[in-house]
Design a protein around this motif. Sequence first.
Motif, PDB file in Angstrom:
ATOM      1  N   TRP A 220       0.672  -1.207  -0.109  1.00 40.18           N
ATOM      2  CA  TRP A 220      -0.035   0.046  -0.033  1.00 40.18           C
ATOM      3  C   TRP A 220       0.904   1.139   0.131  1.00 40.18           C
ATOM      4  CZ3 TRP A 220      -5.404   1.310  -0.035  1.00 40.18           C
ATOM      5  CH2 TRP A 220      -5.567   2.436   0.422  1.00 40.18           C
ATOM      6  N   ILE A 221       1.848   1.206   0.972  1.00 40.73           N
ATOM      7  CA  ILE A 221       2.691   2.699   1.000  1.00 40.73           C
ATOM      8  C   ILE A 221       3.374   2.764  -0.280  1.00 40.73           C
ATOM      9  CG2 ILE A 221       4.722   3.502   2.169  1.00 40.73           C
ATOM     10  CD1 ILE A 221       3.665   2.117   4.749  1.00 40.73           C
ATOM     11  N   ILE A 222       3.867   1.686  -1.004  1.00 40.06           N
ATOM     12  CA  ILE A 222       4.856   1.935  -2.185  1.00 40.06           C
ATOM     13  C   ILE A 222       3.839   2.323  -3.377  1.00 40.06           C
ATOM     14  CG2 ILE A 222       5.935   0.672  -3.811  1.00 40.06           C
ATOM     15  CD1 ILE A 222       7.316  -0.998  -1.626  1.00 40.06           C
ATOM     16  N   VAL A 223       2.678   1.730  -3.249  1.00 42.31           N
ATOM     17  CA  VAL A 223       1.704   2.268  -4.426  1.00 42.31           C
ATOM     18  C   VAL A 223       1.365   3.699  -4.312  1.00 42.31           C
ATOM     19  CG1 VAL A 223      -0.489   1.980  -5.325  1.00 42.31           C
ATOM     20  CG2 VAL A 223       1.016  -0.306  -4.903  1.00 42.31           C
ATOM     21  N   THR A 224       1.125   4.096  -3.023  1.00 40.61           N
ATOM     22  CA  THR A 224       0.674   5.530  -2.741  1.00 40.61           C
ATOM     23  C   THR A 224       1.955   6.422  -3.172  1.00 40.61           C
ATOM     24  OG1 THR A 224       1.448   5.277  -0.404  1.00 40.61           O
ATOM     25  CG2 THR A 224      -0.815   4.927  -1.052  1.00 40.61           C
ATOM     26  N   LEU A 225       3.133   5.943  -2.844  1.00 40.51           N
ATOM     27  CA  LEU A 225       4.295   7.023  -3.200  1.00 40.51           C
ATOM     28  C   LEU A 225       4.339   6.769  -4.697  1.00 40.51           C
ATOM     29  CD1 LEU A 225       6.828   5.720  -0.389  1.00 40.51           C
ATOM     30  CD2 LEU A 225       5.646   7.948  -0.565  1.00 40.51           C
ATOM     31  N   LEU A 226       4.193   5.757  -5.321  1.00 38.31           N
ATOM     32  CA  LEU A 226       4.595   5.947  -6.861  1.00 38.31           C
ATOM     33  C   LEU A 226       3.384   6.605  -7.543  1.00 38.31           C
ATOM     34  CD1 LEU A 226       5.712   2.022  -7.438  1.00 38.31           C
ATOM     35  CD2 LEU A 226       7.040   4.191  -7.290  1.00 38.31           C
ATOM     36  N   ASP A 227       2.166   6.624  -6.960  1.00 37.31           N
ATOM     37  CA  ASP A 227       1.258   7.491  -7.418  1.00 37.31           C
ATOM     38  C   ASP A 227       1.161   8.857  -7.111  1.00 37.31           C
ATOM     39  OD1 ASP A 227      -1.533   7.571  -8.744  1.00 37.31           O
ATOM     40  OD2 ASP A 227      -2.065   8.442  -6.946  1.00 37.31           O
ATOM     41  N   GLY A 228       1.852   9.252  -6.060  1.00 40.04           N
ATOM     42  CA  GLY A 228       2.140  10.523  -5.484  1.00 40.04           C
ATOM     43  C   GLY A 228       1.065  11.533  -4.958  1.00 40.04           C
TER      44      GLY A 228
ATOM     45  N   ALA B 149      10.461   8.664  -6.492  1.00 44.01           N
ATOM     46  CA  ALA B 149      11.745   8.338  -6.053  1.00 44.01           C
ATOM     47  C   ALA B 149      11.796   7.717  -4.682  1.00 44.01           C
ATOM     48  CB  ALA B 149      12.656   9.641  -6.036  1.00 44.01           C
ATOM     49  N   LEU B 150      11.097   8.331  -3.683  1.00 46.37           N
ATOM     50  CA  LEU B 150      11.086   7.682  -2.631  1.00 46.37           C
ATOM     51  C   LEU B 150      10.472   6.331  -2.720  1.00 46.37           C
ATOM     52  CD1 LEU B 150      11.330   7.934   0.641  1.00 46.37           C
ATOM     53  CD2 LEU B 150       9.225   8.746   0.633  1.00 46.37           C
ATOM     54  N   GLY B 151       9.432   6.179  -3.402  1.00 45.50           N
ATOM     55  CA  GLY B 151       8.641   4.874  -3.442  1.00 45.50           C
ATOM     56  C   GLY B 151       9.716   3.882  -4.162  1.00 45.50           C
ATOM     57  N   TRP B 152      10.424   4.062  -5.201  1.00 45.85           N
ATOM     58  CA  TRP B 152      11.300   3.424  -5.818  1.00 45.85           C
ATOM     59  C   TRP B 152      12.472   2.976  -5.080  1.00 45.85           C
ATOM     60  CZ3 TRP B 152       9.841   0.305  -9.680  1.00 45.85           C
ATOM     61  CH2 TRP B 152       9.070   0.721 -10.557  1.00 45.85           C
ATOM     62  N   SER B 153      12.802   3.924  -4.076  1.00 52.63           N
ATOM     63  CA  SER B 153      14.073   3.611  -3.245  1.00 52.63           C
ATOM     64  C   SER B 153      13.661   2.478  -2.122  1.00 52.63           C
ATOM     65  CB  SER B 153      14.539   4.945  -2.582  1.00 52.63           C
ATOM     66  OG  SER B 153      14.861   5.896  -3.511  1.00 52.63           O
ATOM     67  N   ILE B 154      12.469   2.924  -1.659  1.00 56.04           N
ATOM     68  CA  ILE B 154      12.096   1.690  -0.683  1.00 56.04           C
ATOM     69  C   ILE B 154      11.862   0.367  -1.450  1.00 56.04           C
ATOM     70  CG2 ILE B 154       9.911   1.022   0.818  1.00 56.04           C
ATOM     71  CD1 ILE B 154       9.570   3.855   1.191  1.00 56.04           C
ATOM     72  N   LEU B 155      11.275   0.213  -2.418  1.00 57.02           N
ATOM     73  CA  LEU B 155      11.320  -0.960  -3.090  1.00 57.02           C
ATOM     74  C   LEU B 155      12.556  -1.516  -3.643  1.00 57.02           C
ATOM     75  CD1 LEU B 155       9.285  -2.956  -4.608  1.00 57.02           C
ATOM     76  CD2 LEU B 155       9.771  -1.621  -6.537  1.00 57.02           C
ATOM     77  N   LEU B 156      13.453  -0.589  -3.946  1.00 58.99           N
ATOM     78  CA  LEU B 156      14.837  -1.340  -4.247  1.00 58.99           C
ATOM     79  C   LEU B 156      15.644  -1.854  -2.800  1.00 58.99           C
ATOM     80  CD1 LEU B 156      17.199  -1.509  -6.158  1.00 58.99           C
ATOM     81  CD2 LEU B 156      17.793   0.650  -5.822  1.00 58.99           C
ATOM     82  N   ILE B 157      15.347  -1.096  -1.621  1.00 61.37           N
ATOM     83  CA  ILE B 157      16.149  -1.359  -0.451  1.00 61.37           C
ATOM     84  C   ILE B 157      15.348  -2.662  -0.113  1.00 61.37           C
ATOM     85  CG2 ILE B 157      16.018  -0.874   1.993  1.00 61.37           C
ATOM     86  CD1 ILE B 157      16.361   2.125   0.981  1.00 61.37           C
TER      87      ILE B 157
END
Length: 298
Positions: free
Chosen positions: A113-121, A182-190
Motif C-alpha cells: 500500500w505504501i509503495i503504491v501510494t508513493l509511486l502514485d504521488g 523517487a522515495l517509492g522506488w528507493s523503498i522498493l529497491l531497499i
Amino acid sequence: MERFRMIFQYFHSNSESVMNGICGLLALASVKMYACFDFSCPCLPRYNMAYGLGIMFVPPVALFLCGLILNRQSLVMLEEWRRPQGHRKKDPAVIRYLCSSIMQRAMVAPVVWIIVTLLDGKCLICAFSSSVDPEKFVGFANASPVQVQQLLAKVPCKDDELLRNNTSRKAVSRYLRCWSQALGWSILLILIAAAFLARWLRPCFNQATLLQARHWSNYIDIEQKIFEETCCEHSRLFAHKCILHFFESMRQEIKLHSFILPREGEGAEGEEDLLRGITDQDQVNKLLKMWYYEKPPL
C-alpha cells in the motif's frame, strides 16, 4: 467434488501455504482498494498534511492488523508464549521464529500500500504541498505569505479556478511527484536488496538452529490442530452418549415413530475407545486444565 476436497485438505494441513496465499490476497486487495479509492484532498492548509499522511499510513495499519488476525500462527505463538512451563520447556528460539514469520507475512500488504501510494504521488502532494519553499517557483513571488499558503494548499486541486492554468501549480505538483516516486522506488529497491541479502546470507549462519526452530514451530501448529480435532471428535461422541442416555426412557415412543436406536453394546467399543473412559464433565475439565498447565513432555 473430490478434487475440491483434496485441495481443501492440502491447505488445511499446510498452514504455511495458506498464510502465503492470504498475504498475496491482502496485497492484491490493498492495490485494488487504492485503485478504487476516491482521493479528495481538502486543499486547506491545516488539513492537507493530516489527510495525506492519514491515507498513506492508516490503511496499512488496518491491513497489518488483518494480517495478524488471519494468521493462525499468531494465536499459536501467543499460546506458546503465555502457557505455563509445565512438564514441557518453552524454547525462545521457536517463539522468535514464529514471531518473525508472522511479522514478515503481515507486513506484505502494508508495504505494498505504501509503495503504491508513493509511486502514485497524490498523498505526498496533498500532504506536503504547503511545505514547499515558494521562492523556488516564480508564480508565487508577488503574493503575500498568507496567499502563498492558500495557493500552495490548493496545488492538489486541479479544478480550482485560481490555479487551473497556473504553471507554478504544475511545477509544484511535478516536483513533489518526483520526490514521491523517487522515495517509492528507493523503498522498493531497499526491500528487494534486503530480501536478496537475507536469501543468500542465510546459509552463512547456523542452519541447524534454524531448522530446529522451523521444525518445532510446525510441530506446535500441527499439535494444536490435532488436539482441536480430537476434542471435536470427543465432544461429538460425548454428546452422542448423553443424548442416547436422555432418550433411553423414551425408547418405546421412538420405536413407534420409526426411529432406530443402536442396540446396547452396538458400536460401544469404538466409542469407548475414543472416549477413553472420560464420561464426566469434571473429568473433561480436569484433563483440559492439565493439558494447559502441564503439557506432557515430548
